[in-house]
Design an enzyme around this catalytic site. Structure first.
Site, PDB file in Angstrom:
ATOM      1  CD  GLU B  31      32.927  49.276  16.813  1.00 30.32           C
ATOM      2  OE1 GLU B  31      31.969  48.501  16.689  1.00 30.32           O
ATOM      3  OE2 GLU B  31      32.974  50.405  16.259  1.00 30.32           O
ATOM      4  CG  HIS B  49       9.777  48.233  20.368  1.00 26.54           C
ATOM      5  ND1 HIS B  49       8.905  49.286  20.283  1.00 26.54           N
ATOM      6  CD2 HIS B  49      11.017  48.740  20.183  1.00 26.54           C
ATOM      7  CE1 HIS B  49       9.594  50.402  20.036  1.00 26.54           C
ATOM      8  NE2 HIS B  49      10.879  50.091  19.972  1.00 26.54           N
ATOM      9  CE  LYS B 252       9.384  58.969  13.920  1.00 28.78           C
ATOM     10  NZ  LYS B 252       9.037  57.597  14.148  1.00 28.78           N
ATOM     11  CB  CYS B 408      29.463  62.098  38.861  1.00 27.82           C
ATOM     12  SG  CYS B 408      27.869  62.544  38.170  1.00 27.82           S
ATOM     13  CB  CYS B 450      32.546  65.109  37.729  1.00 23.48           C
ATOM     14  SG  CYS B 450      31.458  64.580  36.406  1.00 23.48           S
TER      15      CYS B 450
END
Lengths: 451, 475
Positions: B31, B49, B252, B408, B450
């Site tokens: 990667e 989907h 679209k 957070c 945070c």
């Protein structure tokens, strides 16, 4: 489930005042819930001075203002939980909160004061051309980084928005050696106080571009440049006014939003709001007054059971009387204009420097006259900053000078203070450094730590 | 010598690795970014989907159908947040209604179950916020939403657990084949492998060009999005697609959907770009999305936007007469080199079924694969205190008080959860990685409160000074 008569959510300026206001009016069963690890809220990161002029009639830093109240809270023995985050407040006035020691717990209250403050609007939410690279921060986040952690995230900054937080961060970054390229303001007038325009921008020759907005943030990995453009009076972009400014940090100060999303069922009878959770205040002194009032009304509500409509919204923020419209004029050959920085009024004092007879006008009080006389001789400012502590916590100690020093010493002094490490414990007001850089001044602690 | 080298650790690369880790194979993933899920997977609509869109007979159609069958099981094994919400493909006039009917017929041919044509009244009954001018819609029960980042993270974590080696921050820049061995040059070394699988997303053409014979080019399509505050979540319960008239290339379609985190996602716009790093939002693009969405749902409150972002879809520049299908095949001349390219919508949905198809191709190349006896199909995600009931939550906090300390406060994420995330494998080295795993800093204040604490915790736990917020391109 525990029962507490009055729960105050938030232990900042508003919450502490509310607790004191309630106590003063006979309420004994009070509990403050604070999500940070200490009381004081954002005051603890607002290490600059200018707080307390109205309420204490003193020029204090944020941590000093906070400590005045934390002392009172402990004198009054008002209980509080720290590291305690409220997850929700429902219409039955049941609060769900969590702390490391207690876990999740519920409190049933007869009245609740919401003193949770505000959050900053973020640039990510705007319609803007941007790849969202590194280096975009809110002013509050940068404030916390620099003032509390001693870390400065870049070297060239642009600030979006001319609210007081933005102006104060412009100065703080300039003090820390950051090249602050510009402050952008979309409207025609700066939104911060005149004295901050003076002491944060003009003092450091930082330009403010009014009628100007940011249209693009350039840079894929990190911020490299921003593109700014002028807008007309309807805030529409004006063609052919686009220009680039180099920077590696983009700081947003585009407004605050009351942070009250814990109210899952909205505001019901017995829930009181005050401070920035209700309305964004310009001055902490007014937050304190609103908090005291909220405390009083909630106590009356619990004790007497009666409440008038709309009483739950407590705000004492009469807009600050500003002597003159903020004016960016520089004066002329004959007339010198000085913005008085002694109080939020920010009087624009005009004067002639005809050596035979100095005249000044436009000041609303005598202090202003004296300020003008001093200012035209030599600009002097109170120094504020933060110093490392000699311990593991990596927290910074906020400090201030015991008297104004020549403005030109502020940046060298900020740099000098990076060399120091202060031993604990420290009491607010302790002299931690004497005569740094040979300047005849004492640097004093703005708060107590470890005592 | 590896048996399999996979290039790209997005959802597709992750699932391919995980599928192949069921067998006795030595597998490595390269990667180029610092973290998995950094490319197409990251800036995704995150829709599962149901499969009525692909043209019958295409690889897409086949894999979509398969994916829908296995998706619940896969998400259960890998503990990925997934919710079947159902979807509405809404038409606002007769022309686009024809397109809706066409999709319905396609769906039937593709074997999609529980499809239904809805009248205006039926639409408004289940989606009261939808524009009263709705004409008709296709309802599909099997449509869902998923955590797109976790599709890659979970698959990679599970693959690593089963012996796959992940090399992040290692870009492949040369591939050669000598006899039956591929030599893969990265910036850090040369690796040998019997099979190379190209799952490089936007960069799959570049990888292909290093060795492959079939030539194709990726033209990224940019999509721009809005994310709305959680407090708007009651507005949208289904995935809503806007139907566009057949053969209308100018208008679209667009999507308004809930996210598994409780926000609303609105987008994407669609724009060809030529720079694979161009994930910039634009005023024009966002305003288009906004006005289209306002037509579908007039009461959407865009002042509740917490974030805008853009992502890229790896569209293959096919000739006019070619089917716009996934490219999943072994190179006809370079045996052992497998392209998995052009994986745009419904690519995220199909990642698990793509992986099975790739496994079959590998089996053709290497011969019958030997199942690994100790393969562990399960991956447990880090605990999310928010998802526990009060009793469980308190038990956790008792074990580790840091679970009770919220860092957070928009998403209510505790320090304990953040430290858990940092300690997992693959390691997190960036704030971005921390954000997509924990959701800390992803809420309405976008890290204003945070960020400083996140940087501090990550610095403390990873023993390095994290000075920048690390941006958040795209999260």
């Amino acid at each position: 489930m525990i029962n507490v008569k009055l729960v105050i959510i938030g232990g900042g300026a508003a919450g502490m005042a509310a607790a004191l206001g309630a106590k003063k009016n006979g309420m004994e069963d009070i509990l403050i819930l604070e999500y940070r690890k200490e009381l004081g809220g954002v005051l603890n990161q607002c290490i600059h001075n200018g707080f307390g002029l109205h309420y204490f009639n003193k020029d204090m830093t944020g941590p000093e203002y906070s400590e005045e109240f934390t002392e009172k809270i402990s004198e009054e023995e008002i209980p509080y939980y720290l590291n305690c985050t409220v997850l929700e407040v429902n219409k039955a006035k049941v609060i769900t909160a969590t702390t490391p020691n207690k876990g999740i717990f519920k409190i049933r209250a007869e009245a609740i004061i919401i003193a949770t403050g505000a959050r900053e609007k973020n640039l990510n939410s705007l319609i803007l051309e941007s790849s969202r690279p590194l280096g975009i921060y809110s002013a509050g986040a940068v404030q916390e980084m620099i003032n509390k952690k001693g870390v400065c995230p870049g070297s060239k900054a642009v600030i979006v928005g001319s609210g007081d937080i933005g102006l104060i961060m412009a100065r703080r970054m300039a003090l820390n050696g950051v090249d602050v390229k510009a402050v952008l303001e979309i409207s025609s007038k700066p939104s911060g106080l005149p004295r901050n325009i003076q002491q944060c921008l003009k003092d450091f020759s930082i330009p403010i571009y009014t009628n100007t907005t940011i249209v693009k943030i350039l840079g894929n990995e990190s911020v490299e440049k921003v593109v700014v453009a002028n807008v007309d009076e309807n805030l529409k972009l004006m063609p052919n006014t686009e220009r680039e400014i180099d920077c590696d940090i983009l700081v947003s100060s585009i407004g605050l939003i009351p942070d009250i999303d814990i109210l899952v069922d909205g505001i019901v009878e017995g829930i009181f709001l005050c401070g920035n959770a209700l309305k964004i205040h310009g001055l902490v002194d007014n937050v304190t007054l609103g908090g005291l009032e909220a405390g009083k009304l909630s106590a009356q509500y619990i004790i007497n059971g009666n409440i008038k409509n709309n009483d739950s919204l407590i705000c004492c923020c009469k807009d600050t009387e500003v002597a003159e419209k903020i004016d960016l004029a520089e004066g002329s050959k004959d007339v010198t204009i000085v913005t008085c920085i002694l109080c939020p009024k920010g009087c624009l004092i005009h004067g002639t420097l005809d050596t035979a007879k100095i005249k000044a006008w436009g000041n609303k009080c005598n202090k202003g006259y004296n300020f003008f006389m001093e200012e035209v001789k030599e600009k002097k400012r109170i120094f504020t900053g933060s110093v490392k502590l000699n311990d593991e916590t990596k927290i910074m100690l906020p400090v201030k000078s015991d008297r104004p020093i020549p403005q030109s010493y502020l940046i060298p002094l900020t740099k000098e203070l990076k060399k120091y490490k202060i031993n604990l414990p420290i009491l607010m007001g302790d002299i931690v450094i004497s005569n740094p850089l040979g300047i005849e001044v004492n640097i004093k602690a703005s708060r107590s730590i470890g005592k | 010598m590896y048996d399999i080298a996979i290039i790209g650790a997005g959802a597709v690369g992750g699932f391919v690795a995980r599928e192949l880790s069921k067998y006795n194979l030595k597998i490595v993933i390269f990667e180029k970014e610092l973290d998995v899920a950094s490319g197409v997977t990251k800036g995704n609509t995150a829709i599962v989907h149901s499969g009525y869109s692909p043209k019958p007979g295409t690889i897409k159609a086949k894999l979509n159908r398969k994916a829908i069958e296995i998706f619940p099981q896969v998400c259960k094994e890998l503990d990925i947040s997934y919710k079947k919400t159902g979807s509405l493909l809404i038409a606002f006039n007769e022309e686009s209604m024809e397109a809706v009917y066409k999709k319905y017929k396609r769906g039937i041919r593709n074997g999609v179950k529980s499809l239904k044509i809805l009248t205006k009244e039926e639409i408004l009954a289940i989606g009261p916020n939808i524009n009263q001018n709705a004409y008709g819609a296709l309802y599909s029960q099997d449509t869902g939403i998923v955590n797109n980042w976790d599709m890659a993270i979970a698959a990679c974590e599970n693959a690593i657990e089963n012996g796959v080696i992940l090399k992040t921050n290692e870009e492949v820049y040369k591939i050669n084949k000598n006899k039956d061995t591929f030599y893969i040059d990265t910036e850090k070394g040369v690796y040998q492998s019997k099979v190379v699988i190209n799952c490089a997303g936007l960069f799959s053409d570049d990888i292909n060009n290093m060795i492959g014979i079939r030539s194709f080019k990726i033209v990224p399509k940019k999509g721009q999005y809005f994310i709305l505050d959680k407090n708007q979540c009651s507005m949208v319960n289904h995935v809503i697609f806007l139907a566009k008239p057949e053969n209308d290339k100018n208008t679209k379609g667009m999507i308004i959907a809930p996210t598994v985190n409780g926000n609303i996602i609105i987008g994407p716009s669609s724009q060809d770009v030529h720079n694979k790093a161009d994930i910039s939002t634009t005023e024009l693009g966002l305003n288009k999305v906004k006005s289209l969405a306002k037509n579908v749902m007039p009461s959407l409150d865009f002042s509740k936007t917490i974030k805008t972002f853009a992502g890229l879809r790896p569209k293959v520049d096919f000739a006019e007469d070619e089917e716009n299908d996934f490219i999943i095949e072994e190179d006809k001349h370079i045996g052992g080199f497998i392209n998995v390219a052009g994986i745009k919508s419904p690519g995220l949905t199909c990642a698990p079924s793509i992986a099975i198809m790739v496994k079959d191709i590998v089996e053709n190349i290497l011969g019958k694969l030997q199942p690994k006896e100790d393969f562990n199909p399960y991956r447990k995600k880090a605990i999310r205190l928010n998802e526990l009931n009060e009793g469980e939550r308190n038990k956790k906090i008792k074990e580790n008080p840091l679970y009770g300390k919220i860092v957070c406060k928009c998403e209510n994420i505790s320090e304990g959860e953040i430290i858990d995330a940092i300690r997992r494998n693959p390691n997190i080295t960036t704030i971005k990685g921390l954000k997509i795993r924990t959701m800390a800093g992803m809420g309405r204040c976008q890290g204003g409160f945070c960020m400083c604490s996140l940087m501090e915790i990550l610095s403390r736990k990873s023993d390095k000074q994290i000075l920048s917020s690390d941006g958040d391109n795209n999260c």
